[in-house]
Design a protein around this motif. Structure first.
Motif, PDB file in Angstrom:
ATOM      1  N   GLY A 147       9.964   6.302   9.525  1.00 54.18           N
ATOM      2  CA  GLY A 147       9.513   5.068  10.161  1.00 54.18           C
ATOM      3  C   GLY A 147       8.150   4.649   9.668  1.00 54.18           C
ATOM      4  O   GLY A 147       7.873   3.452   9.489  1.00 54.18           O
ATOM      5  N   GLY A 148       7.279   5.638   9.410  1.00 45.46           N
ATOM      6  CA  GLY A 148       5.946   5.340   8.910  1.00 45.46           C
ATOM      7  C   GLY A 148       5.977   4.691   7.537  1.00 45.46           C
ATOM      8  O   GLY A 148       5.225   3.740   7.266  1.00 45.46           O
ATOM      9  N   ILE A 149       6.842   5.178   6.665  1.00 41.81           N
ATOM     10  CA  ILE A 149       6.959   4.589   5.327  1.00 41.81           C
ATOM     11  C   ILE A 149       7.440   3.145   5.423  1.00 41.81           C
ATOM     12  O   ILE A 149       6.956   2.264   4.704  1.00 41.81           O
ATOM     13  N   VAL A 150       8.363   2.898   6.341  1.00 44.30           N
ATOM     14  CA  VAL A 150       8.859   1.526   6.524  1.00 44.30           C
ATOM     15  C   VAL A 150       7.741   0.599   6.988  1.00 44.30           C
ATOM     16  O   VAL A 150       7.534  -0.479   6.421  1.00 44.30           O
ATOM     17  N   VAL A 151       6.979   1.020   8.027  1.00 40.14           N
ATOM     18  CA  VAL A 151       5.914   0.153   8.539  1.00 40.14           C
ATOM     19  C   VAL A 151       4.792   0.005   7.520  1.00 40.14           C
ATOM     20  O   VAL A 151       4.095  -1.020   7.489  1.00 40.14           O
ATOM     21  N   MET A 152       4.610   1.007   6.651  1.00 41.62           N
ATOM     22  CA  MET A 152       3.611   0.886   5.593  1.00 41.62           C
ATOM     23  C   MET A 152       3.982  -0.236   4.624  1.00 41.62           C
ATOM     24  O   MET A 152       3.136  -1.059   4.243  1.00 41.62           O
ATOM     25  N   PHE A 153       5.255  -0.284   4.233  1.00 41.98           N
ATOM     26  CA  PHE A 153       5.705  -1.355   3.333  1.00 41.98           C
ATOM     27  C   PHE A 153       5.598  -2.717   4.020  1.00 41.98           C
ATOM     28  O   PHE A 153       5.192  -3.706   3.395  1.00 41.98           O
ATOM     29  N   VAL A 154       5.950  -2.763   5.304  1.00 42.58           N
ATOM     30  CA  VAL A 154       5.837  -4.027   6.042  1.00 42.58           C
ATOM     31  C   VAL A 154       4.377  -4.474   6.108  1.00 42.58           C
ATOM     32  O   VAL A 154       4.055  -5.646   5.859  1.00 42.58           O
ATOM     33  N   MET A 155       3.480  -3.553   6.429  1.00 37.71           N
ATOM     34  CA  MET A 155       2.058  -3.879   6.518  1.00 37.71           C
ATOM     35  C   MET A 155       1.500  -4.349   5.178  1.00 37.71           C
ATOM     36  O   MET A 155       0.634  -5.234   5.121  1.00 37.71           O
ATOM     37  N   SER A 156       2.005  -3.768   4.101  1.00 37.69           N
ATOM     38  CA  SER A 156       1.494  -4.144   2.779  1.00 37.69           C
ATOM     39  C   SER A 156       1.874  -5.574   2.395  1.00 37.69           C
ATOM     40  O   SER A 156       1.238  -6.184   1.529  1.00 37.69           O
ATOM     41  N   LYS A 157       2.895  -6.128   3.040  1.00 32.38           N
ATOM     42  CA  LYS A 157       3.363  -7.477   2.703  1.00 32.38           C
ATOM     43  C   LYS A 157       2.620  -8.575   3.460  1.00 32.38           C
ATOM     44  O   LYS A 157       2.688  -9.743   3.101  1.00 32.38           O
ATOM     45  N   ILE A 158       1.910  -8.191   4.535  1.00 31.24           N
ATOM     46  CA  ILE A 158       1.180  -9.182   5.333  1.00 31.24           C
ATOM     47  C   ILE A 158      -0.222  -9.331   4.770  1.00 31.24           C
ATOM     48  O   ILE A 158      -0.971  -8.358   4.699  1.00 31.24           O
ATOM     49  N   ASP A 159      -0.599 -10.529   4.361  1.00 27.49           N
ATOM     50  CA  ASP A 159      -1.926 -10.756   3.803  1.00 27.49           C
ATOM     51  C   ASP A 159      -2.989 -10.237   4.777  1.00 27.49           C
ATOM     52  O   ASP A 159      -3.023 -10.627   5.950  1.00 27.49           O
ATOM     53  N   TYR A 160      -3.853  -9.347   4.282  1.00 21.96           N
ATOM     54  CA  TYR A 160      -4.819  -8.725   5.187  1.00 21.96           C
ATOM     55  C   TYR A 160      -5.806  -9.723   5.785  1.00 21.96           C
ATOM     56  O   TYR A 160      -6.424  -9.459   6.815  1.00 21.96           O
ATOM     57  N   HIS A 161      -5.951 -10.898   5.178  1.00 24.47           N
ATOM     58  CA  HIS A 161      -6.824 -11.920   5.760  1.00 24.47           C
ATOM     59  C   HIS A 161      -6.253 -12.456   7.077  1.00 24.47           C
ATOM     60  O   HIS A 161      -7.000 -12.860   7.972  1.00 24.47           O
ATOM     61  N   ARG A 162      -4.939 -12.427   7.197  1.00 24.98           N
ATOM     62  CA  ARG A 162      -4.319 -12.817   8.466  1.00 24.98           C
ATOM     63  C   ARG A 162      -4.627 -11.794   9.539  1.00 24.98           C
ATOM     64  O   ARG A 162      -4.801 -12.143  10.715  1.00 24.98           O
ATOM     65  N   LEU A 163      -4.670 -10.514   9.146  1.00 16.78           N
ATOM     66  CA  LEU A 163      -5.042  -9.474  10.102  1.00 16.78           C
ATOM     67  C   LEU A 163      -6.480  -9.675  10.568  1.00 16.78           C
ATOM     68  O   LEU A 163      -6.792  -9.519  11.754  1.00 16.78           O
ATOM     69  N   LEU A 164      -7.351 -10.026   9.629  1.00 15.64           N
ATOM     70  CA  LEU A 164      -8.757 -10.263   9.976  1.00 15.64           C
ATOM     71  C   LEU A 164      -8.899 -11.441  10.934  1.00 15.64           C
ATOM     72  O   LEU A 164      -9.740 -11.419  11.845  1.00 15.64           O
ATOM     73  N   ASP A 165      -8.068 -12.452  10.740  1.00 13.30           N
ATOM     74  CA  ASP A 165      -8.152 -13.654  11.584  1.00 13.30           C
ATOM     75  C   ASP A 165      -7.784 -13.385  13.039  1.00 13.30           C
ATOM     76  O   ASP A 165      -8.246 -14.087  13.941  1.00 13.30           O
ATOM     77  N   VAL A 166      -6.930 -12.394  13.285  1.00 10.03           N
ATOM     78  CA  VAL A 166      -6.501 -12.099  14.668  1.00 10.03           C
ATOM     79  C   VAL A 166      -7.177 -10.839  15.203  1.00 10.03           C
ATOM     80  O   VAL A 166      -6.747 -10.275  16.201  1.00 10.03           O
TER      81      VAL A 166
END
Length: 371
Positions: free
Chosen positions: A57-76
């Motif tokens: 499950g961790g490997i799956v969420v790692m790939f998912v997290m890598s696809k989301i632009d980290y600037h969007r994470l910073l914005d929220v």
């Protein structure tokens, strides 16, 4: 440095750090085999299978997290921070109490530990905060605001009580202050105030429980209370020492298999591994950790902007702290604080946090050419 907002330069999976993933999976494989060996004849038998599920499950969420632009994470970041504070308050109100500590919220058959996820949110929040300051010299107002942002969840986690997890928030703050441009005079003053605060907390008797104080001092001379506060350290030292150069062999550790070593699949997994695989095996594991951390730092150096570098270095700070404290605890150099060994210790929340954090690192790496 200007913020990268577009998707141009996003390298896709071809730019994924496969070498880093390979080393991480190697550590996880070692973890699964050691958990199997350490729990073979105990009530925890079969936990290695659960660990495999968490890793998958961790490997799956790692790939998912890598696809989301980290600037969007910073914005929220501030929204996520607010949610985390609410979840920590919820733990105090409706959390499950286990062994005298209220740290989990039960959701169906699963137990959710919010304090683990706070680490990731704080990494993002601290990166967002200091990146927005633009690298200018920090004022005392900047410093105190950063301390407050990290200090509030830290105090909430301390009240659960969970000293170990609360301590893991500290390196995130320190990394942010250091990379954010704190002046050495400010750092010296903060260190002095911090020492005074530690003495005050220790003397007050209201924040630290008696058993926590015993844990923090027993490592100095565990023989003073060999069957009480010094028991865990003594058994760990015996296990590590009995491993010798090559170890006693898988499923052959006398301390581990004899049920003398406490929780050998979690907090003391490095002691169990050292007993069964000796100095040689322990050296290989520590070398893997070293190479992984160096790889992470390399990714921080190639980040497209300051916020990306801060994100990766926040991950480096937390992982380095956890590795140093856990290994130091096992060999009697650090107090027993219940801090898990990343990618080795059993535990769903810890495993998922680590892979999510690595997903953020991959995210930054895959966008390092964005302009």
């Amino acid at each position: 440095m200007p913020r990268a907002t577009g998707s141009r330069g996003f390298g896709g999976l071809g730019d994924f750090d496969w070498a880093l993933l390979g080393m991480v999976v190697t550590l996880c494989t070692i973890s699964v085999f050691e958990i199997y060996s350490a729990t073979l004849h105990t009530k925890y038998s079969g936990f290695h299978t659960k660990q495999m599920y968490w890793i998958g499950g961790g490997i799956v969420v790692m790939f998912v997290m890598s696809k989301i632009d980290y600037h969007r994470l910073l914005d929220v970041a501030y929204w996520a921070y607010g949610f985390c504070l609410l979840s920590l308050v919820a733990v105090k109100l409706v959390g499950s109490k286990v062994l005298g500590a209220r740290r989990w919220i039960k959701i169906g058959p699963m137990h959710f530990q919010p304090s683990e996820w706070v680490k990731l949110v704080l990494i993002v929040l601290v990166a967002h905060y200091f990146a927005n300051l633009g690298g200018k010299r920090l004022t005392w107002g900047d410093v105190f605001k950063a301390i407050g942002l990290v200090g509030i969840p830290m105090l909430l986690v301390l009240s659960q009580p969970d000293l170990g997890t609360a301590l893991t928030y500290t390196p995130i703050l320190l990394a942010g202050l250091f990379l954010g441009g704190i002046h050495w005079k400010q750092a010296a003053i903060l260190c002095t105030v911090g020492l005074v605060a530690i003495v005050g907390v220790w003397s007050s008797g209201k924040i630290l429980k008696p058993y926590q104080k015993a844990r923090l001092t027993s490592f100095i001379n565990p023989d003073n209370d060999p069957k009480g506060s010094g028991y865990q350290i003594r058994q760990s030292l015996i296990a590590v020492g009995s491993g010798g150069i090559w170890g006693q062999g898988a499923e052959q550790g006398t301390q581990t298999q004899g049920d003398f070593l406490p929780i050998p699949h979690a907090d003391f997994i490095f002691a169990a591994f050292s007993e069964e695989h000796g100095f040689t095996g322990a050296f290989v594991v520590l070398l893997l950790y070293f190479v992984i951390l160096m790889r992470l730092i390399q990714n921080a150096q190639t980040a497209a902007d300051m916020s990306g570098s801060l994100l990766v270095m926040g991950v480096v700070a937390v992982l380095t702290f956890q590795i140093a404290v856990n290994v130091g605890m096992v060999i009697g150099f650090m107090p027993v604080t219940g801090i898990p060994l990343p990618l080795m210790s059993y535990g769903g929340s810890s495993v998922l946090f680590t892979f999510l954090a690595l997903g953020v690192v991959m995210n930054v790496r895959m966008r390092r050419f964005v302009n």
